[in-house]
Design a protein around this motif. Structure first.
Motif, PDB file in Angstrom:
ATOM      1  N   ILE A 136      -5.855  -2.075   0.136  1.00 48.37           N
ATOM      2  CA  ILE A 136      -6.611  -1.272   1.483  1.00 48.37           C
ATOM      3  C   ILE A 136      -7.968  -2.071   1.739  1.00 48.37           C
ATOM      4  O   ILE A 136      -8.487  -1.777   2.855  1.00 48.37           O
ATOM      5  CB  ILE A 136      -6.812   0.254   0.704  1.00 48.37           C
ATOM      6  CG1 ILE A 136      -5.463   0.929   0.381  1.00 48.37           C
ATOM      7  CG2 ILE A 136      -7.688   1.142   1.617  1.00 48.37           C
ATOM      8  CD1 ILE A 136      -5.481   2.033   0.103  1.00 48.37           C
ATOM      9  N   ILE A 170       0.802  -1.250  -0.054  1.00 48.44           N
ATOM     10  CA  ILE A 170       0.135   0.048  -0.015  1.00 48.44           C
ATOM     11  C   ILE A 170       0.852   1.294  -0.017  1.00 48.44           C
ATOM     12  O   ILE A 170       0.519   2.152  -0.722  1.00 48.44           O
ATOM     13  CB  ILE A 170      -1.095   0.047   1.313  1.00 48.44           C
ATOM     14  CG1 ILE A 170      -1.966  -1.102   1.422  1.00 48.44           C
ATOM     15  CG2 ILE A 170      -1.681   1.276   1.284  1.00 48.44           C
ATOM     16  CD1 ILE A 170      -2.773  -1.293   2.594  1.00 48.44           C
ATOM     17  N   SER A 171       1.801   1.257   0.725  1.00 49.64           N
ATOM     18  CA  SER A 171       2.474   2.667   0.989  1.00 49.64           C
ATOM     19  C   SER A 171       3.546   2.818  -0.082  1.00 49.64           C
ATOM     20  O   SER A 171       4.051   1.630  -0.611  1.00 49.64           O
ATOM     21  CB  SER A 171       3.318   2.408   2.522  1.00 49.64           C
ATOM     22  OG  SER A 171       2.453   2.400   3.564  1.00 49.64           O
ATOM     23  N   ARG A 230      -0.611  -2.789  -4.918  1.00 46.16           N
ATOM     24  CA  ARG A 230      -1.852  -2.450  -4.195  1.00 46.16           C
ATOM     25  C   ARG A 230      -3.048  -3.469  -4.942  1.00 46.16           C
ATOM     26  O   ARG A 230      -3.901  -4.023  -4.087  1.00 46.16           O
ATOM     27  CB  ARG A 230      -2.204  -1.041  -4.163  1.00 46.16           C
ATOM     28  CG  ARG A 230      -3.540  -0.940  -3.685  1.00 46.16           C
ATOM     29  CD  ARG A 230      -3.913   0.522  -3.747  1.00 46.16           C
ATOM     30  NE  ARG A 230      -5.254   0.883  -3.249  1.00 46.16           N
ATOM     31  CZ  ARG A 230      -5.709   1.965  -3.128  1.00 46.16           C
ATOM     32  NH1 ARG A 230      -5.374   3.244  -3.412  1.00 46.16           N
ATOM     33  NH2 ARG A 230      -7.236   2.180  -3.057  1.00 46.16           N
ATOM     34  N   ASP A 280      -7.778  -5.082  -3.863  1.00 43.40           N
ATOM     35  CA  ASP A 280      -7.481  -3.599  -3.475  1.00 43.40           C
ATOM     36  C   ASP A 280      -6.648  -4.199  -2.091  1.00 43.40           C
ATOM     37  O   ASP A 280      -7.597  -4.696  -1.093  1.00 43.40           O
ATOM     38  CB  ASP A 280      -8.300  -2.771  -3.671  1.00 43.40           C
ATOM     39  CG  ASP A 280      -7.988  -1.462  -2.999  1.00 43.40           C
ATOM     40  OD1 ASP A 280      -6.799  -1.497  -2.441  1.00 43.40           O
ATOM     41  OD2 ASP A 280      -8.552  -0.354  -3.345  1.00 43.40           O
ATOM     42  N   THR A 309       4.916   9.843  -4.299  1.00 43.04           N
ATOM     43  CA  THR A 309       3.422   9.957  -4.197  1.00 43.04           C
ATOM     44  C   THR A 309       2.821   8.985  -5.292  1.00 43.04           C
ATOM     45  O   THR A 309       1.725   8.888  -5.102  1.00 43.04           O
ATOM     46  CB  THR A 309       2.649  11.193  -4.414  1.00 43.04           C
ATOM     47  OG1 THR A 309       3.012  11.768  -5.639  1.00 43.04           O
ATOM     48  CG2 THR A 309       3.022  12.183  -3.388  1.00 43.04           C
ATOM     49  N   ASP A 337      -9.807   7.999   7.681  1.00 49.20           N
ATOM     50  CA  ASP A 337      -8.356   7.700   6.910  1.00 49.20           C
ATOM     51  C   ASP A 337      -8.495   6.800   5.814  1.00 49.20           C
ATOM     52  O   ASP A 337      -7.559   6.895   4.995  1.00 49.20           O
ATOM     53  CB  ASP A 337      -7.088   7.630   8.082  1.00 49.20           C
ATOM     54  CG  ASP A 337      -7.146   8.777   9.037  1.00 49.20           C
ATOM     55  OD1 ASP A 337      -7.538   9.849   8.794  1.00 49.20           O
ATOM     56  OD2 ASP A 337      -6.684   8.325  10.139  1.00 49.20           O
ATOM     57  N   GLN A 338      -9.146   5.540   6.185  1.00 47.89           N
ATOM     58  CA  GLN A 338      -8.724   4.317   5.083  1.00 47.89           C
ATOM     59  C   GLN A 338      -9.967   4.307   4.102  1.00 47.89           C
ATOM     60  O   GLN A 338      -9.695   4.034   2.768  1.00 47.89           O
ATOM     61  CB  GLN A 338      -8.799   3.023   5.985  1.00 47.89           C
ATOM     62  CG  GLN A 338      -7.553   3.306   6.731  1.00 47.89           C
ATOM     63  CD  GLN A 338      -6.139   3.428   6.023  1.00 47.89           C
ATOM     64  OE1 GLN A 338      -5.805   3.086   4.924  1.00 47.89           O
ATOM     65  NE2 GLN A 338      -5.327   3.991   6.842  1.00 47.89           N
ATOM     66  N   ARG A 378     -10.014   6.092   0.728  1.00 46.59           N
ATOM     67  CA  ARG A 378      -8.903   5.645  -0.357  1.00 46.59           C
ATOM     68  C   ARG A 378      -9.489   4.921  -1.265  1.00 46.59           C
ATOM     69  O   ARG A 378      -8.720   4.541  -2.147  1.00 46.59           O
ATOM     70  CB  ARG A 378      -7.921   5.407   0.407  1.00 46.59           C
ATOM     71  CG  ARG A 378      -7.253   6.356   1.533  1.00 46.59           C
ATOM     72  CD  ARG A 378      -6.013   5.796   2.280  1.00 46.59           C
ATOM     73  NE  ARG A 378      -4.783   5.286   1.645  1.00 46.59           N
ATOM     74  CZ  ARG A 378      -3.886   4.742   2.112  1.00 46.59           C
ATOM     75  NH1 ARG A 378      -3.582   4.356   3.360  1.00 46.59           N
ATOM     76  NH2 ARG A 378      -2.645   4.525   1.194  1.00 46.59           N
ATOM     77  N   GLU A 426       1.409   5.615  -6.871  1.00 47.70           N
ATOM     78  CA  GLU A 426       0.718   4.478  -6.358  1.00 47.70           C
ATOM     79  C   GLU A 426       1.781   3.245  -6.280  1.00 47.70           C
ATOM     80  O   GLU A 426       2.318   2.978  -7.120  1.00 47.70           O
ATOM     81  CB  GLU A 426      -0.668   4.210  -7.174  1.00 47.70           C
ATOM     82  CG  GLU A 426      -1.641   3.121  -6.591  1.00 47.70           C
ATOM     83  CD  GLU A 426      -2.350   3.711  -5.446  1.00 47.70           C
ATOM     84  OE1 GLU A 426      -2.169   3.609  -4.387  1.00 47.70           O
ATOM     85  OE2 GLU A 426      -3.317   4.517  -5.827  1.00 47.70           O
TER      86      GLU A 426
END
Length: 451
Positions: A148, A112-113, A125, A146, A119, A200-201, A204, A121
């Motif tokens: 996330i 993910i990170s 992911r 995904d 920045t 926060d998640q 996304r 992707e």
């Protein structure tokens, strides 16, 4: 009476938590500190089932092009399986859960990170499909390719686990001080996880949350509010045990009733077949704590020599309690996820009924002998605000990225080679086996023995 729990303990004071019932008794000096710190809980909580998921192998043959990459895939598979086992292991405690969660999430974040500080992707992911069921909608899963979505769904289960751990601890016959603090902290921890996911998640995700399912705002908001309300139940019990003034108990009870009212309103437009039982729980708890608020407000009025108003407040408490009693029966008869318990037979419920009855009779006696006040026709308007004891979610942070990851290791994953699809890959409408949760029956509560 001296309490053997720290004066700074839990919601009324910073950084603590603890649970107890609404009454206490003296102990002899010969009793040990451990026995004094034990209590019998007087709390009952509704719980929805855990989310279930399809197996994930992380077998990226051809894509994982180095020993380090293969090691990460193997560890992801084993750490995921271990975390899933923890959810249904009755011996699991918060420390064990945190260790298992950190192990898996620190590796998953490598999908993910951004590992190169840009920045851009992460290329990993969208390589793996994940399937998860819903806490309300049964065994038909949602599927997203995904990482996330996996992070959110697994975190959701972690939060649900904390609520179930709190419920399990609260249902024990004898609860130590450390266990009692775990109940309060676990509920605030769960609220913090849900809040983190919402803010926060979930934003996304590429695929928006499906209406009426776990990731939709109405459902996740209901979970956040429920956790806060239940943590405040513990605070109220603590305030009563420490004999704080009736005005504070009334204000906390009123705030807690409002929490449950908000949770019920949040689910108002949700499909009734999957949310009715949950809503019944919120409604009965709302009326239960309104009864508490009116009862203790009546005590405050009596102490101010307003006996007529006190009687009217206690009459309103009696009415709220009777409505809560009706809702207890409706809750048990309503089909849907949740407990088959009889809340009206639990000690926490019976004790309030006796308290309301005895306090009302006392006010009526005092009015007949001393005050001779007229009882107002209108119930008092509760405009109570608690200055202390309001439960706030604990901030949740993901663990740092595993040291197994580096930009160099990420570069050894070659997506142009293509990964073999998992044999377990299923269509979204296929069933995923539900979690086999332990069948834990709450022990009968026989009263508080904290002093």
């Amino acid at each position: 009476m001296r309490s053997y729990w720290p004066e700074a303990a839990f919601g009324l004071f910073p950084e603590v938590s603890c649970c107890c019932c609404q009454t206490s008794r003296r102990t002899s000096p010969s009793q040990t500190p451990v026995s004094r710190a034990q209590s019998r809980m007087a709390h009952w909580f509704h719980r929805n089932p855990l989310k279930a998921t399809a197996p994930v192998s992380f077998n990226f043959y051809g894509v994982a092009g180095s020993p380090a990459a293969n090691k990460i895939c193997n560890n992801l598979r084993t750490d995921r399986a271990r975390l899933l086992e923890m959810f249904t292991d009755v011996t699991c405690n918060p420390d064990m859960m945190k260790n298992a969660t950190d192990a898996y999430f620190s590796l998953l974040q490598g999908f993910i990170s951004s590992l190169d500080g840009t920045t851009q992707e992460n290329k990993m992911r969208f390589i793996q499909n994940f399937k998860w069921t819903d806490t309300l909608q049964g065994s038909v899963p949602s599927a997203q390719q995904d990482a996330i979505f996996e992070l959110i769904s697994m975190s959701y289960n972690v939060a649900i686990w904390y609520t179930k751990f709190a419920s399990r601890m609260a249902g024990k016959e004898n609860v130590t001080e450390a266990e009692a603090k775990d109940v309060h902290r676990s509920l605030k921890m769960a609220a913090g996880i849900f809040k983190h996911l919402k803010e926060d998640q979930i934003p996304r995700l590429i695929t928006p949350a499906e209406k009426g399912r776990d990731l939709e705002a109405r459902v996740i908001d209901a979970y956040i509010i429920q956790c806060q309300a239940e943590a405040q139940e513990v605070t109220i019990a603590r305030a009563i045990e420490l004999k704080h003034n009736a005005a504070l108990v009334a204000a906390l009870s009123y705030e807690t009733a409002n929490f449950y009212q908000r949770a019920n309103q949040t689910l108002h437009t949700l499909e009734p077949e999957c949310s009715n039982k949950w809503k019944k729980y919120f409604q009965l708890k709302m009326h239960f704590y309104m009864a508490y608020a009116y009862c203790y407000h009546g005590q405050t009025l009596l102490a101010s020599d307003k006996c007529g108003e006190a009687i009217r407040s206690l009459q309103e408490a009696e009415k709220s309690y009777q409505r809560a009693e009706e809702l207890c029966k409706e809750y048990r008869q309503t089909k849907g996820p949740g407990s088959t318990a009889r809340p009206s037979e639990q000690l926490f419920f019976l004790k309030l009924g006796a308290l309301v009855k005895n306090t009302l009779e006392k006010c009526q006696r005092e009015n007949g002998f001393i005050y001779f006040h007229k009882v107002p026709e209108e119930a008092p308007q509760l405009e109570l605000k608690a200055s202390y004891g309001l439960a706030e979610p604990l901030a949740f942070e993901l663990p740092p990225l595993s040291e197994q990851w580096s930009p160099e290791v990420l570069n050894t994953f070659d997506l142009t080679k293509g990964a073999k699809n998992d044999k377990a890959k299923a269509k979204p409408e296929e069933e995923v086996k539900p979690m086999k949760e332990p069948d834990l029956k709450p022990q009968k509560d026989t009263g508080c023995v904290v002093s």
